[in-house]
Design an enzyme around this catalytic site. Sequence first.
Site, PDB file in Angstrom:
ATOM      1  N   GLU A 432       0.826  -1.218   0.000  1.00 35.47           N
ATOM      2  CA  GLU A 432       0.000   0.000   0.000  1.00 35.47           C
ATOM      3  C   GLU A 432       0.864   1.274   0.000  1.00 35.47           C
ATOM      4  O   GLU A 432       0.607   2.228   0.722  1.00 35.47           O
ATOM      5  CB  GLU A 432      -0.995   0.010   1.159  1.00 35.47           C
ATOM      6  CG  GLU A 432      -2.097  -1.013   1.018  1.00 35.47           C
ATOM      7  CD  GLU A 432      -3.284  -0.757   1.933  1.00 35.47           C
ATOM      8  OE1 GLU A 432      -3.465   0.384   2.391  1.00 35.47           O
ATOM      9  OE2 GLU A 432      -4.034  -1.707   2.199  1.00 35.47           O
ATOM     10  N   GLU A 468      -3.329  11.227 -11.475  1.00 35.42           N
ATOM     11  CA  GLU A 468      -4.085  10.223 -10.726  1.00 35.42           C
ATOM     12  C   GLU A 468      -3.259   8.966 -10.485  1.00 35.42           C
ATOM     13  O   GLU A 468      -3.384   8.316  -9.448  1.00 35.42           O
ATOM     14  CB  GLU A 468      -5.371   9.862 -11.475  1.00 35.42           C
ATOM     15  CG  GLU A 468      -6.440  10.935 -11.457  1.00 35.42           C
ATOM     16  CD  GLU A 468      -6.127  12.106 -12.384  1.00 35.42           C
ATOM     17  OE1 GLU A 468      -5.316  11.902 -13.321  1.00 35.42           O
ATOM     18  OE2 GLU A 468      -6.668  13.203 -12.156  1.00 35.42           O
ATOM     19  N   HIS A 541       0.495  -8.379  -2.407  1.00 39.77           N
ATOM     20  CA  HIS A 541      -0.725  -7.890  -1.770  1.00 39.77           C
ATOM     21  C   HIS A 541      -1.884  -8.585  -2.459  1.00 39.77           C
ATOM     22  O   HIS A 541      -2.132  -8.372  -3.647  1.00 39.77           O
ATOM     23  CB  HIS A 541      -0.846  -6.381  -1.895  1.00 39.77           C
ATOM     24  CG  HIS A 541      -1.905  -5.791  -1.011  1.00 39.77           C
ATOM     25  ND1 HIS A 541      -2.213  -4.455  -1.007  1.00 39.77           N
ATOM     26  CD2 HIS A 541      -2.729  -6.361  -0.098  1.00 39.77           C
ATOM     27  CE1 HIS A 541      -3.167  -4.213  -0.126  1.00 39.77           C
ATOM     28  NE2 HIS A 541      -3.498  -5.364   0.433  1.00 39.77           N
ATOM     29  N   PRO A 546     -13.732 -11.553   1.573  1.00 40.56           N
ATOM     30  CA  PRO A 546     -13.967 -12.965   1.912  1.00 40.56           C
ATOM     31  C   PRO A 546     -14.958 -13.652   0.989  1.00 40.56           C
ATOM     32  O   PRO A 546     -14.983 -14.876   0.918  1.00 40.56           O
ATOM     33  CB  PRO A 546     -14.495 -12.903   3.352  1.00 40.56           C
ATOM     34  CG  PRO A 546     -15.030 -11.530   3.504  1.00 40.56           C
ATOM     35  CD  PRO A 546     -14.170 -10.647   2.653  1.00 40.56           C
ATOM     36  N   ASP A 622       0.718  -8.909   2.509  1.00 45.61           N
ATOM     37  CA  ASP A 622      -0.616  -8.942   3.097  1.00 45.61           C
ATOM     38  C   ASP A 622      -1.452  -9.879   2.232  1.00 45.61           C
ATOM     39  O   ASP A 622      -1.819  -9.540   1.111  1.00 45.61           O
ATOM     40  CB  ASP A 622      -1.213  -7.529   3.107  1.00 45.61           C
ATOM     41  CG  ASP A 622      -2.641  -7.493   3.629  1.00 45.61           C
ATOM     42  OD1 ASP A 622      -3.159  -8.546   4.054  1.00 45.61           O
ATOM     43  OD2 ASP A 622      -3.253  -6.398   3.606  1.00 45.61           O
ATOM     44  N   ASN A 624      -4.411 -11.308   3.294  1.00 47.77           N
ATOM     45  CA  ASN A 624      -5.830 -11.245   3.649  1.00 47.77           C
ATOM     46  C   ASN A 624      -6.439 -12.632   3.795  1.00 47.77           C
ATOM     47  O   ASN A 624      -7.580 -12.872   3.420  1.00 47.77           O
ATOM     48  CB  ASN A 624      -6.601 -10.442   2.598  1.00 47.77           C
ATOM     49  CG  ASN A 624      -6.455  -8.950   2.807  1.00 47.77           C
ATOM     50  OD1 ASN A 624      -6.744  -8.422   3.875  1.00 47.77           O
ATOM     51  ND2 ASN A 624      -5.974  -8.263   1.786  1.00 47.77           N
ATOM     52  N   ASN A 680      -3.282  -7.692  12.016  1.00 44.35           N
ATOM     53  CA  ASN A 680      -4.261  -6.664  11.653  1.00 44.35           C
ATOM     54  C   ASN A 680      -5.176  -6.466  12.856  1.00 44.35           C
ATOM     55  O   ASN A 680      -5.734  -7.432  13.382  1.00 44.35           O
ATOM     56  CB  ASN A 680      -5.054  -7.121  10.427  1.00 44.35           C
ATOM     57  CG  ASN A 680      -6.054  -6.084   9.940  1.00 44.35           C
ATOM     58  OD1 ASN A 680      -7.137  -6.433   9.493  1.00 44.35           O
ATOM     59  ND2 ASN A 680      -5.716  -4.821  10.011  1.00 44.35           N
ATOM     60  N   PHE A 685     -11.993  -6.719  13.936  1.00 47.88           N
ATOM     61  CA  PHE A 685     -11.186  -7.908  13.645  1.00 47.88           C
ATOM     62  C   PHE A 685      -9.811  -7.802  14.277  1.00 47.88           C
ATOM     63  O   PHE A 685      -9.200  -6.736  14.314  1.00 47.88           O
ATOM     64  CB  PHE A 685     -11.028  -8.084  12.130  1.00 47.88           C
ATOM     65  CG  PHE A 685     -10.069  -9.193  11.768  1.00 47.88           C
ATOM     66  CD1 PHE A 685     -10.446 -10.516  11.906  1.00 47.88           C
ATOM     67  CD2 PHE A 685      -8.792  -8.904  11.327  1.00 47.88           C
ATOM     68  CE1 PHE A 685      -9.556 -11.533  11.586  1.00 47.88           C
ATOM     69  CE2 PHE A 685      -7.908  -9.916  11.014  1.00 47.88           C
ATOM     70  CZ  PHE A 685      -8.298 -11.234  11.144  1.00 47.88           C
TER      71      PHE A 685
END
Length: 751
Positions: A432, A468, A541, A546, A622, A624, A680, A685
């Site tokens: 990130e 951007e 990443h 979920p 990460d 997840n 995290n 969570f």
Amino acid sequence: MADGGYRFPQSGAGPFYFPQHNQQHHHQQRHIARNGSPVNNGRGNYANDTPSPSRSPVSQASNYNPYAMHNQGHQPGQHVMMNGHHQRYMPSNMSHKYQHQTYQQQHGQQNHHQQQNHTGGHGMGHQQTFSSGTLSNATPHFTPNNLHNGTSNNNQVGMNENLIPNQHWQRQLQLAAESRQAQTAPHHHCKKDGVISRLQKPMDQVPSEEIPEEAAEERNRAITISENSRQDWNALDFSGQQMRALSPMLFQYDFLSKLFLDHNKLTRLDPAIGQLRNLTHLDISSNQVLELPEEIGMLVNLKELLIFDNILQTLPVQIGHLFKLEMLGIDGNPIEEEIRDVMHHGTKALVTQFREDYSPGPPPNERRRVVLDNSPAAETLSVVSYNILCDKYATALQYGYTSSAALAWDHRKIVILDELNHHNADIVCLQEVDRESFDEFFRPELAVNGYRGVFWPKSRAKTMAEKEAKLVDGCATFYKGSKYICLDKMLIDFANTAINRPDMKGEHDTFNRVMPRDHIAVASFLENRMTGSRMMVVNAHIFWDPAFADVKLVQVAIMMEQLSKQADRWAKHPPCTDKTAFRIPEIDDEANPDAAEEPTAEPRLSLKYSNGPEIPLIICGDFNSAAGTGVYDLITTGSLPGNHADLGNRRYGNFTRDGMAHPFKLKSAYTEPEQLSFTNYTPTFSGVVDYIWYSENALDVRELLGNVDEEYLRKVPGFPNHHFPSDHLALKADFSVKQRKEIKGVEANGA
């Protein structure tokens, strides 16, 4: 609602029920990530185009009965003991305008032998039972030694007479009046519900208001979701019981969403209240409470906190964490005038002021070091992996419990940099990181300590204008230039790879589920300048949602497949013949040429590897994904069948036809829960979703960076905050490189 709170209607006034929440204990946790919109930080506009996923009769009550609980599905009530320990709390930093003194308030005498019967109907689609009883195997704690003599001696204090009543105070006074009217009726919340539930019609599903709107759009923020357990009651009514203490057992009921302790004789609220983090309604009105504990700030799901008619002079600043609070009832307390003046503008105004004025206090103790091997080693290396929370995701909407000062990028980036410099790792993998932060901050700042960097943004940046595109996040890998040479690097674009695979590009699921997710991994091929050993470092990443477990698994399968092919090519990479002059312009730091000064010792030969899996491999990122998911099992076991549960009935070419596999022998550096209980940490969570994987055949773990101070976490509902700049933790692991027989190669020129 505009500071409206939650009103308990009078009998017959309309439908009323205690909604059921299915809670889960010790079951699989799933993760939903934050979906932040751009904040106005002066860094330009950002177009976030990532798609988002889309009661029965009341039993007879006596004051000997220590509780009444709301029970659904004909489940018998559980027993709760009353006990507690008094603990004082120092007032907040807001100045007192009142000296401590005794205030008196008139209360009606409660009838300790009153019995009431009601007949009930149905709610939540099935019969509700309000059961009450006594402790079966415990002696009541209401003994002379435990009781505080006397009755409530509060003095009702209304609003400041200089303030003009508005809708906020009108609602405040209305709820206070309703509370006082109910003081002679034990368990009045439960009984009122029993009467009104007869008017309820069966409901087939949980009301939509039980699902926070913001949860549907969250991104990169984990949420625990119940799946397998059933909890048939979630509210406890202890009102009007003349209780003077509470048992610690009460605070083990962490599934509770509503707790009523009003019209008792409590002089304190136990700090353990912070364990009931699912509470949405808490009523401690008409007691003798002198102060609220700091742990009240842990209850970030609270929508209604009623503390009418106590002896509170001030409030803890941790009230600022309660960003969902709609009604804070303070009438009837000698609250200092400064707080009362702010409350005139509503609960939200008070919460906001407390949050913005919050003083972070002393930092926690340093995270402990977990030493696994302290024997001498010929070659060692240290690795840090860290999801730093990209600025565009750090919004007040997603982190309402955090002050704007703590969320500000100018603050967070300095804290992140200080932590990285403190760890002083050989290799740093950040997730990130946007292009602007990489170019203008991390790259030049880390170059001061000799780091060089490799960066790629997510693939959406290719379709954006330059302005951007600078705000698109990606993965950045830094390494000590004095120790390593970057021989090669590679971008692994999951979506682009999937749609170009012959076996997958025609699949419906590939185009509709995998292709829209533009997550990436970055692989770097490094050589140790002195030892000649080589290493592959991957920074990844993975998608967050979920509901898309199949997408996560396909992304990791593609990563491992691409890495396996590239590793075999890197095994044939020619020796480095000039370690002094070898430079890659796009990753060099022209502004700091001294950062790459060569060591004075003679460098060794470049080692040769017969195949890809022989090369030491480290994968950070990460993911997840928790232990037990398809992602975790594929990486650690090396293979998964094509019919794995995470894939469902989806079709992904050879992955679902033949299964998934990779040749590496990988293991997580953190193998035990006591080494790291979470990576995290948010109010919804707490768990491990970030990892440092390593190849067991080539590396050994020597030391790990362990858990956060537990005492500190007892009063912190979630990250980020002033001390922790991201909702993720930095992971650090020290490794030793296993020695292997040196194969003669080409001599390296230069020192």
